[in-house]
Write a protein that holds these residues in place. Structure first.
Motif, mmCIF file in Angstrom:
data_model
loop_
_atom_site.group_PDB
_atom_site.id
_atom_site.type_symbol
_atom_site.label_atom_id
_atom_site.label_comp_id
_atom_site.label_asym_id
_atom_site.label_seq_id
_atom_site.Cartn_x
_atom_site.Cartn_y
_atom_site.Cartn_z
ATOM 1 N N MET A 220 0.863 -1.091 0.037
ATOM 2 C CA MET A 220 0.105 -0.061 0.076
ATOM 3 C C MET A 220 1.100 1.236 -0.095
ATOM 4 S SD MET A 220 -2.762 0.910 2.616
ATOM 5 C CE MET A 220 -4.489 0.511 2.180
ATOM 6 N N HIS B 71 -0.063 5.270 -3.056
ATOM 7 C CA HIS B 71 -1.414 5.065 -2.676
ATOM 8 C C HIS B 71 -2.123 6.262 -2.202
ATOM 9 C CE1 HIS B 71 -4.973 2.870 -1.138
ATOM 10 N NE2 HIS B 71 -4.714 2.078 -1.644
ATOM 11 N N PRO B 72 -3.427 6.395 -2.843
ATOM 12 C CA PRO B 72 -4.240 7.715 -2.355
ATOM 13 C C PRO B 72 -4.287 7.547 -0.744
ATOM 14 C CG PRO B 72 -5.378 6.066 -4.118
ATOM 15 C CD PRO B 72 -4.075 5.606 -3.596
ATOM 16 N N ALA B 73 -4.530 6.607 -0.125
ATOM 17 C CA ALA B 73 -4.883 6.755 1.044
ATOM 18 C C ALA B 73 -3.717 6.852 1.917
ATOM 19 C CB ALA B 73 -5.725 5.273 1.377
ATOM 20 N N LEU C 295 -12.495 11.514 2.316
ATOM 21 C CA LEU C 295 -11.978 11.000 1.236
ATOM 22 C C LEU C 295 -11.606 9.301 1.439
ATOM 23 C CD1 LEU C 295 -9.514 13.205 -0.624
ATOM 24 C CD2 LEU C 295 -11.909 12.736 -1.336
ATOM 25 N N ASP C 296 -10.912 9.201 2.561
ATOM 26 C CA ASP C 296 -10.455 7.800 2.836
ATOM 27 C C ASP C 296 -11.807 6.985 2.955
ATOM 28 O OD1 ASP C 296 -7.947 8.363 2.851
ATOM 29 O OD2 ASP C 296 -7.894 8.711 5.107
ATOM 30 N N ILE C 297 -12.699 7.364 3.620
ATOM 31 C CA ILE C 297 -14.044 6.562 3.778
ATOM 32 C C ILE C 297 -14.895 6.574 2.734
ATOM 33 C CG2 ILE C 297 -16.154 6.341 5.263
ATOM 34 C CD1 ILE C 297 -13.551 5.958 6.835
ATOM 35 N N GLY C 298 -14.642 7.423 1.603
ATOM 36 C CA GLY C 298 -15.342 7.353 0.343
ATOM 37 C C GLY C 298 -16.233 8.498 -0.045
ATOM 38 N N VAL D 271 -7.622 1.457 5.795
ATOM 39 C CA VAL D 271 -7.612 2.649 5.450
ATOM 40 C C VAL D 271 -8.100 3.656 6.212
ATOM 41 C CG1 VAL D 271 -8.512 4.171 3.377
ATOM 42 C CG2 VAL D 271 -7.505 2.095 2.819
ATOM 43 N N TRP E 13 -4.158 -5.273 -6.811
ATOM 44 C CA TRP E 13 -5.464 -4.012 -6.557
ATOM 45 C C TRP E 13 -6.538 -4.516 -7.213
ATOM 46 C CZ3 TRP E 13 -4.628 -2.238 -2.113
ATOM 47 C CH2 TRP E 13 -3.382 -1.897 -1.602
ATOM 48 N N GLU F 276 -11.663 4.029 -4.855
ATOM 49 C CA GLU F 276 -10.437 5.044 -4.862
ATOM 50 C C GLU F 276 -9.340 4.805 -3.973
ATOM 51 O OE1 GLU F 276 -10.488 8.949 -6.662
ATOM 52 O OE2 GLU F 276 -9.186 9.236 -5.128
ATOM 53 N N SER F 277 -10.015 5.100 -2.655
ATOM 54 C CA SER F 277 -9.015 5.328 -1.534
ATOM 55 C C SER F 277 -8.655 3.914 -0.913
ATOM 56 C CB SER F 277 -9.719 6.053 -0.490
ATOM 57 O OG SER F 277 -11.093 5.681 -0.004
ATOM 58 N N GLU F 278 -9.113 2.854 -1.361
ATOM 59 C CA GLU F 278 -8.758 1.603 -0.840
ATOM 60 C C GLU F 278 -8.012 1.005 -1.828
ATOM 61 O OE1 GLU F 278 -12.416 -0.166 0.271
ATOM 62 O OE2 GLU F 278 -12.972 1.699 1.325
ATOM 63 N N VAL G 193 -6.750 1.789 -4.754
ATOM 64 C CA VAL G 193 -6.097 2.791 -6.017
ATOM 65 C C VAL G 193 -7.345 2.979 -7.156
ATOM 66 C CG1 VAL G 193 -4.285 3.118 -7.397
ATOM 67 C CG2 VAL G 193 -4.142 1.571 -5.422
ATOM 68 N N LEU H 114 -22.701 10.350 -0.088
ATOM 69 C CA LEU H 114 -22.586 9.277 0.871
ATOM 70 C C LEU H 114 -21.220 8.799 1.000
ATOM 71 C CD1 LEU H 114 -25.858 7.460 0.532
ATOM 72 C CD2 LEU H 114 -25.195 8.760 2.295
ATOM 73 N N PRO H 115 -20.565 8.220 1.983
ATOM 74 C CA PRO H 115 -19.493 7.466 2.214
ATOM 75 C C PRO H 115 -19.493 6.221 1.606
ATOM 76 C CG PRO H 115 -19.965 8.293 4.229
ATOM 77 C CD PRO H 115 -21.057 8.486 3.153
ATOM 78 N N ARG H 116 -18.324 5.443 1.371
ATOM 79 C CA ARG H 116 -18.558 4.100 0.812
ATOM 80 C C ARG H 116 -18.745 3.231 2.245
ATOM 81 N NH1 ARG H 116 -13.642 4.042 -0.651
ATOM 82 N NH2 ARG H 116 -14.002 5.297 -2.775
#
Lengths: 171, 406, 205, 391
Positions: free
Chosen positions: B42, B46-48, B151-154, B391, D177, D265-267, D269, D352-354
């Motif tokens: 990771m 990696h974005p996170a 962002l991390d959570i989406g 994450v 990934w 994306e954040s998990e 990539v 909403l969050p993921r």
């Protein structure tokens, strides 16, 4: 607790290896003492560092739960010793304690404090790669900030900067 | 790396140790299918990972069974530079380690150097401007933490909302010191220059607006059901664990420990502000799950923004005209001595150990970076969580890689 | 012959077979024949790849062609409900699940020791012979084509009646439903088995 | 009365409308008028199919183009910004075109370790699946590519093949990934296909048809009055609940946030898209937007009246039925309704969050599936009662 009270408590507990207590003092022209400013600290024997940390953590009046920092300092090129600097913090009693130990550059070996404070792990890794201090009993003695194959200990005052790294010139 | 490989033994023997309590409270068993673990990198892109950090994950399906942070991709020898440049010249370098709260870094370094200069007097106006700037920067930093955690959570949108207000803070800083990210504004002895006319009034306006917007932030993420589902009971740091790992700042307060350097070891004028009863210390109480989970840490950060606003308001009330910098020569010579000053950075205790031999250059300039210390906890927190949780955990530590690597 | 060349030859022959049979179908029986040829090539080709391919995951993907080809046959025969059910259940459900399991294996092209030279050569030889015989029109008679490509006219109405009318398929329908329920309950039971029930040997399935 | 008989009665009641227009697809009809004598029939059919395919491809492109622009504007305005503003002049309308050109010109990279054949095939399968599904979508009462009595079933079936393409893309990329993305996609789609299908059963029982055309026509009458407002959600309250379930499952099927786990994306990539670039990458997005549109169409047709609004009813009353204008209005109505759905999807995505993978699974298997089944039962009861009362 004030610094003096902490020192008294340490002495009362028969803390091993206390060399001296260094407090800031005003400059004195007669003795040509430049004086010292900053904060007070306790000078200890490097070998008894772990014991003192144990004491500081477990004694209910000191109760230094948090290890803030372990680092070293190289005062001068011609100095025979490295300084090991330890910062402790008590969250409960809201006081700090600074410890300092002189470690000969010829054989910089120190017991690891990892078993007492997990926080020591990364500080010790950094200290080891930067100053070449060997922490005995460290569970994961790899470089942390530098590449694994780095030669030398960059924070030493006598460190010579490399002229190339993996064939890339650094001039 | 080698360490992980040694541990790499596919789990064939079923045992009750592989039982895991899911966040929902159910018990889950991993035993019947023996799969080979996957080692997965990771980072560093990696974005996170919030910068160039790398975490080596060992995963069993979606389950993370091992994690090992690898640092050093942004190592810029800050401490070594500190031993080679003059006292004041080092100040811009302090901007660069925690670039999201550069004001606080300036402040920490200045306070550490000033602790070696007992004769130096800091004017009151300088102290108050320092406080205002440091607290505004704390808000800006918390806004980044808020946005990037979303962002991390989406959730993408909160990030932009946070940047809307952060932009204003940056504009305020630009007005007072000309820079938007790396300020070098708080100097040894005071601050670089006085606030321009109308600046303090605009800060007051910002406080008014921010209080309204803050409610929006709160509703968007903190109380969002999906967000709470994702962050509660994840990455639980108990009080003992927090002590053990030397955590400070919101990480420590998220675990329910009532400790804030501003109140408990006051520096500058924070004692006066606390005595005036202006602000409180928000603590993680496990409202949504367990004390010390990701949600608690996030909650503490969001609440702290409001507390900072209160501090800024108090400073605006009591500030008076006057000089803003003490009697400091162009080339500073610091009396010999060694001092350590730790201040409450947005990420925890930022400690500067400075050692002077009376010359123009420091003998040792140590930075105790909060992110560096806080990051170590990942190794213990991540195993046993899902990939998405890992994450969330990285995000909840709110690291700035510039600071971990220095 | 290297592994790669053999693979290329195999796929080339497969393509020739497909185009050949499609062309022949078009020439002899118009659009219906064309359709039949295409679906037949899909079905048989997918099956051939599935058997021949060394990578397990590729084999699984090849099954998709087979399933789609079979769905195509159903379409030709005018039972579009069956065709779509075939696609929905086998491609969207079964194959996705199959892939989910198979993908956990290593992407190693040499790990399977299934048909190497013998089967492949036989297949290629047979394929070429078949192609030649088809193209030249010697020996093999064409299959009888379905009379017309009927416009599919399945309505929910008819399906409902067919499934629930005691004179038609209600028994089969109920049996299938019963079977699926049993399977589902069994799956849930297996998934919820506790650690203590497992002996170490059982764990090493 | 047993449940079985109840369902049987519900289904067999005679509510299938006569088809307003019985013919082939409108491309074929159009071509038949200009067909030269010498053209053999098979060649004619192939031409017609080719043109229809071209039409669908163009449709997918236009839908994707418009949706991407719309997504950027919607997200922009949700996030206190404007989104694209320059390309093409008015509100950056040509931004997607410009992006498309950029993507076309980009180097088409295939990673060294990738399975080249599958890597190449995956976008094709994804696109083929969605094209096939779109072919089952009628444009209006008289304009359709294929008159399918199993329209929605076809859409669901062919739409589900895109899953295989996504899984293939993830596996062929030979990146961990991507593999995670592919596995999540497989698990997620298998889990949500059930509630999606089952929740659709409710309006299917209300309307008694699989055909999108018939379903739309069926919803013209409310209590026997041809007002264009007899939408399934109005005639049966359980259809509303079914629609919520359908919508959540549709979000999961089209891998839209909060269910965008395959490309999280954040998990991950970019999940299964990590190794894709250029036009291949954009194919996946064309599929995603077309799938969003298609799911919205299904939702609009089976829950919200399809072509039917009071306007279409008015036009029927004015005896304009069958004309070009009438068909255009029908087409516009459906597209508007569908894009309302697309907008809802975008709104949800940017709010909403993921969710986490175990929460996705829990939601699908533990809540949505039983709830959907309950909805079916309640709908059946309601429809039977309605049948007894209204007749």
């Amino acid at each position: 607790m004030e610094f003096q009270a902490i020192v008294d408590r340490l002495r009362a507990l028969n803390a091993p290896g206390i060399v001296e207590v260094d407090e800031p003092r005003a400059p004195d022209k007669e003795t040509k003492d430049k004086g010292r400013s900053g904060r007070p600290f306790v000078m200890i024997e490097p070998a008894s560092l772990v014991d003192i940390l144990h004491l500081c953590r477990d004694d209910e009046r000191l109760q230094m739960e948090v290890l803030i920092d372990i680092t070293a300092s190289d005062p001068a090129v011609d100095d025979a010793n490295l300084w090991i600097l330890v910062e402790l913090l008590s969250v409960k009693h809201r006081h700090r304690l600074a410890l300092k130990a002189l470690l000969p550059k010829a054989n910089p070996v120190l017991p690891s404090a990892t078993a007492i404070y997990r926080a020591a792990q990364w500080h010790e890794r950094e200290c080891a790669e930067m100053y070449g201090v060997t922490f005995e009993g460290h569970p994961d003695p790899r470089n942390i900030l530098l590449p694994d194959d780095w030669v030398g200990h960059p924070m030493r005052k006598d460190y010579e900067f490399p002229t190339e790294y993996h064939g890339i010139s650094c001039e | 790396m080698t360490d992980l490989k040694q541990q790499h033994t596919p789990s064939i023997q079923p045992s009750s140790e592989e039982e895991r309590i899911l966040p929902s409270g159910e018990r889950e068993f991993f035993f019947d299918v023996s799969t080979s673990d996957l080692e997965i990198n990771m980072g560093p892109q990696h974005p996170a990972t919030h910068g160039v950090m790398r975490v080596l994950l060992r995963t069993d399906g979606e389950l993370v069974t091992g994690a090992q942070p690898h640092l050093g991709y942004l190592h810029r020898c800050a401490e070594k530079i500190g031993e080679n440049v003059e006292w004041l010249q080092y100040l811009p370098y302090t901007d660069r380690y925690d670039y999201l709260s550069a004001m606080n870094n300036n402040l920490g370094y200045s306070l550490a150097v000033e602790s070696l200069m007992p004769e130096l007097e800091i004017p009151r106006r300088a102290t108050l401007i320092r406080t205002i700037c440091a607290e505004l920067n704390r808000i800006a930093s918390a806004l980044i933490a808020y946005g990037t955690y979303g962002l991390d959570i989406g959730a993408f949108t909160p990030f932009f909302y946070a940047f809307r207000e952060r932009e204003w803070i940056q504009a305020l800083f630009e007005k007072i010191c000309g820079a938007r990210l790396t300020y070098s504004f708080i100097r040894i002895g005071g601050v670089f220059n006085d606030a321009p006319p109308g600046w303090l009034k605009e800060v007051g306006m910002f406080c008014d607006v921010f209080e309204e917007k803050w409610r929006e932030y709160y509703d968007l993420l903190v109380e969002n059901h999906l967000f709470v589902m994702r962050t509660k009971d994840i990455g639980i740091i108990s009080e003992e664990m927090a002590y053990d790992f030397g955590l400070t700042g919101p990480m420590l307060r998220g675990s329910g420990v009532d400790f804030d350097l501003r109140r408990d070891m006051p520096y500058m004028d924070y004692k006066e502000i606390w005595d005036a009863g202006v602000y409180q210390i928000p603590l993680g109480r496990g409202e949504k799950g367990t004390t010390g989970d990701c949600w608690d840490r996030f909650y503490v950060r969001v609440q702290e923004m409001m507390e900072s606003i209160k501090i800024v308001r108090y400073c605006l009330e009591v500030i008076e005209a006057g000089p803003v910098i003490g009697d400091v020569p162009k080339v500073i010579k610091v009396p010999p001595g060694e001092g350590y000053v730790g201040i409450e950075n947005p990420r925890g205790e930022l400690g500067h150990y400075v050692h002077s031999d009376g010359g123009k250059i420091a003998v040792r300039c140590r930075v105790r970076a909060p992110s560096f210390v806080n990051l170590a906890v990942l190794e213990d927190l991540m195993p046993g969580t899902l990939l998405a949780d890992s994450v969330a955990i990285i995000g909840s530590t709110d690291i700035v890689v510039g600071e971990t690597d220095r | 012959m290297s592994e790669l060349n053999r693979q290329r030859l195999f796929y080339t022959v497969l393509a020739f077979l497909a185009f050949g049979s499609a062309g022949k179908g078009l020439l002899e029986a118009g659009v219906e024949g064309l359709m039949f040829s295409i679906f037949a090539s899909l079905t048989l080709g997918g099956a051939a790849v599935c058997i021949w391919e060394r990578s397990v995951v590729r084999s699984a993907f090849a099954l998709m062609a087979t399933f789609l080809g079979v769905a195509g046959f159903f379409l030709i025969l005018g039972s579009d409900f069956l065709a779509m059910a075939q696609v929905l259940i086998y491609v969207g459900g079964v194959l996705a699940l199959l892939l989910f399991g198979v993908m956990l294996t290593k992407p190693d092209l040499n790990e399977r020791s299934l048909p190497r030279i013998g089967a492949a050569t036989a297949l290629i030889g047979g394929g070429i012979a078949f192609l030649v015989s088809q193209m030249v029109g010697v020996g093999v008679k064409t299959w009888a084509m379905a009379e017309t490509l009927e416009e599919p006219t399945t309505k929910a109405h008819d399906i409902g009646i067919a499934f629930l009318d005691p004179k038609q398929y209600v028994v089969a329908f109920e049996l299938a439903a019963f079977l699926l329920t049993v399977a589902l309950v069994a799956a849930v039971y297996i998934a919820r088995r506790r650690t203590e029930d497992f002996t170490p040997e059982e764990g090493q399935v | 009365m047993s449940f079985l008989a109840l369902v049987q009665d519900t289904i067999t009641k005679d509510n299938v409308m006569g088809t307003p227009h019985d013919g082939g697809n409108f491309v074929t009809e159009l071509l038949a008028k200009i067909r030269p004598e010498w053209l053999p029939e098979w060649m004619f059919i192939l031409t017609a199919v080719g043109i229809a395919v071209g039409f669908i491809v163009a449709m997918v492109s236009v839908i994707a183009m418009w949706s991407v622009w719309m997504e950027r504007k919607v997200s922009g305005h949700i996030q206190c910004r404007y989104g694209p503003m320059y390309a093409g002049g008015w509100h950056g309308w040509a931004q997607t075109l410009a992006d498309g050109v950029k993507l076309l010109l980009k180097e088409d990279m295939i990673p060294k370790g990738a399975d080249r054949a599958l890597f190449w095939l995956a976008p094709a399968i994804v696109l083929a699946g969605i094209f096939g599904a779109l072919a089952a979508m009628p444009l209006s009462y008289d304009w359709y590519f294929a008159r399918m009595d199993l329209g929605v079933f076809t859409i669901l079936a062919l739409g589900s093949t895109t899953t295989i393409g996504v899984v293939m893309a993830g596996w062929a990329s030979n990146s961990k990934w991507s593999l995670y993305g592919a596995m999540r996609e497989a698990a997620q789609v298998v889990a949500y296909e059930i509630p999606l299908g089952v929740s659709l059963l409710c309006p299917l029982m209300t309307l008694g048809t699989f055909s999108l055309l018939d379903a739309s026509r069926e919803q013209a009458t409310l209590f026997g009055w041809d007002c264009g407002m007899g939408w399934a959600v109005f005639t049966n309250p359980f259809n509303m609940a079914a629609f919520v379930i359908f919508w959540i499952a549709a979000l999961a099927e089209t891998k839209r946030a909060p269910f965008d786990l395959p490309e999280a994306e954040s998990e991950l990539v970019a999940g299964f898209l990590t190794e894709y670039s250029g036009i291949r990458w954009s194919f996946f997005f064309m599929e995603e937007y077309a799938a969003m549109f298609l799911m919205s169409v299904v939702g609009a047709v089976f829950f919200f009246g399809g072509f039917e609004t009071p306007l279409t009813a008015l036009m029927r009353a004015a005896d304009l039925e069958g004309g070009v204008l009438y068909n255009l209005v029908c087409f516009g109505t459906l597209v508007l309704k569908a894009f309302a759905g697309v907008f809802l999807m975008m709104w949800l995505r940017w709010t909403l969050p993921r969710v986490r993978i175990d929460q996705v699974m829990t939601m699908g298997y533990k809540y949505l599936t039983p709830l959907a089944l309950l909805c079916v039962l309640l709908t059946a009861v309601w429809e039977y009662v309605r049948y007894l009362v209204v007749g």
